[in-house]
Write a protein that holds these residues in place. Structure first.
Motif, PDB file in Angstrom:
ATOM      1  N   GLU A 184       7.209  10.009   3.953  1.00  0.00           N
ATOM      2  CA  GLU A 184       5.806  10.303   4.226  1.00  0.00           C
ATOM      3  C   GLU A 184       5.002   9.911   2.988  1.00  0.00           C
ATOM      4  OE1 GLU A 184       4.587  11.437   7.093  1.00  0.00           O
ATOM      5  OE2 GLU A 184       6.584  11.540   7.995  1.00  0.00           O
ATOM      6  N   THR A 185       3.758   9.527   3.183  1.00  0.00           N
ATOM      7  CA  THR A 185       2.941   9.097   2.042  1.00  0.00           C
ATOM      8  C   THR A 185       2.743  10.211   1.020  1.00  0.00           C
ATOM      9  OG1 THR A 185       0.920   9.596   3.265  1.00  0.00           O
ATOM     10  CG2 THR A 185       1.716   7.320   3.356  1.00  0.00           C
TER      11      THR A 185
ATOM     12  N   ALA B 289       6.652   3.722   4.403  1.00  0.00           N
ATOM     13  CA  ALA B 289       7.343   3.301   5.630  1.00  0.00           C
ATOM     14  C   ALA B 289       8.607   2.519   5.301  1.00  0.00           C
ATOM     15  CB  ALA B 289       6.407   2.457   6.495  1.00  0.00           C
TER      16      ALA B 289
ATOM     17  N   GLY C  77       1.055   3.469   2.277  1.00  0.00           N
ATOM     18  CA  GLY C  77       1.628   3.598   3.625  1.00  0.00           C
ATOM     19  C   GLY C  77       2.771   2.633   3.866  1.00  0.00           C
ATOM     20  N   ASP C  78       2.600   1.383   3.397  1.00  0.00           N
ATOM     21  CA  ASP C  78       3.642   0.382   3.583  1.00  0.00           C
ATOM     22  C   ASP C  78       4.903   0.723   2.794  1.00  0.00           C
ATOM     23  OD1 ASP C  78       2.045  -1.114   5.275  1.00  0.00           O
ATOM     24  OD2 ASP C  78       1.309  -2.423   3.674  1.00  0.00           O
TER      25      ASP C  78
ATOM     26  N   SER D 185       0.874  -1.184   0.000  1.00  0.00           N
ATOM     27  CA  SER D 185       0.000   0.000   0.000  1.00  0.00           C
ATOM     28  C   SER D 185       0.906   1.228   0.000  1.00  0.00           C
ATOM     29  CB  SER D 185      -0.885   0.000   1.240  1.00  0.00           C
ATOM     30  OG  SER D 185      -0.094   0.235   2.397  1.00  0.00           O
TER      31      SER D 185
END
Length: 157
Positions: free
Chosen positions: A25-26, A20, A16-17, A14
């Motif tokens: 940051e997204t 990270a 976010g994944d 995703s």
């Protein structure tokens, strides 16, 4: 969505994944998508889904940014069909070579300063030889020293 690999499946992240995974940051990944640097697949709900190719593109963007490339230069780097690709990449190589030469000169000057016994390093004749070209106004074809120190002017890429 933490993805795990089952036999024969490819890894999918995703936004976010993946952010990270790279310590980002997204919104950075979304910005890079807006700039045309990334084009992740979308699932049925419209959520971004990144695969290994996307991860390598993110790594390429990060390494290129660390080397001083602008996002526009990186876009050209990643676009094999860009008409001016070689011109832009050759200019970046020339910039890297100049910066490496400047860093080597700075390293030599700093080593001399570290080993010099002069109380006023700027009065040491050998130390002065490290900056004589600047005093003489012979600092090359690139930006002036003042421009280089404040980070400009930038190439129009």
């Amino acid at each position: 969505m933490k993805s795990t690999l089952a036999s024969g499946e490819r890894q999918i992240w995703s936004v976010g994944d993946l952010a990270a995974r790279f310590g980002l940051e997204t919104h950075v990944l979304r910005h890079w998508e807006d700039m045309g640097l990334l084009s992740p697949a979308r699932d049925g709900a419209g959520r971004r889904r990144y695969d290994a190719d996307d991860a390598f593109r993110v790594a390429t963007i990060m390494r290129s940014k660390a080397a001083g490339m602008s996002l526009e230069q990186i876009r050209v780097l990643l676009d094999g069909a860009a008409y001016d690709r070689h011109v832009i990449l050759e200019a970046h190589i020339a910039d890297l070579e100049q910066r490496m030469a400047d860093m080597e000169l700075s390293r030599d000057m700093t080593r001399h300063a570290l080993e010099c016994r002069a109380h006023d390093i700027a009065a040491c004749p050998h130390f002065r030889s490290h900056v004589q070209d600047i005093v003489d106004g012979k600092i090359g074809q690139g930006p002036t020293l003042a421009e280089a120190l404040r980070g400009g002017p930038r190439q129009p890429f």
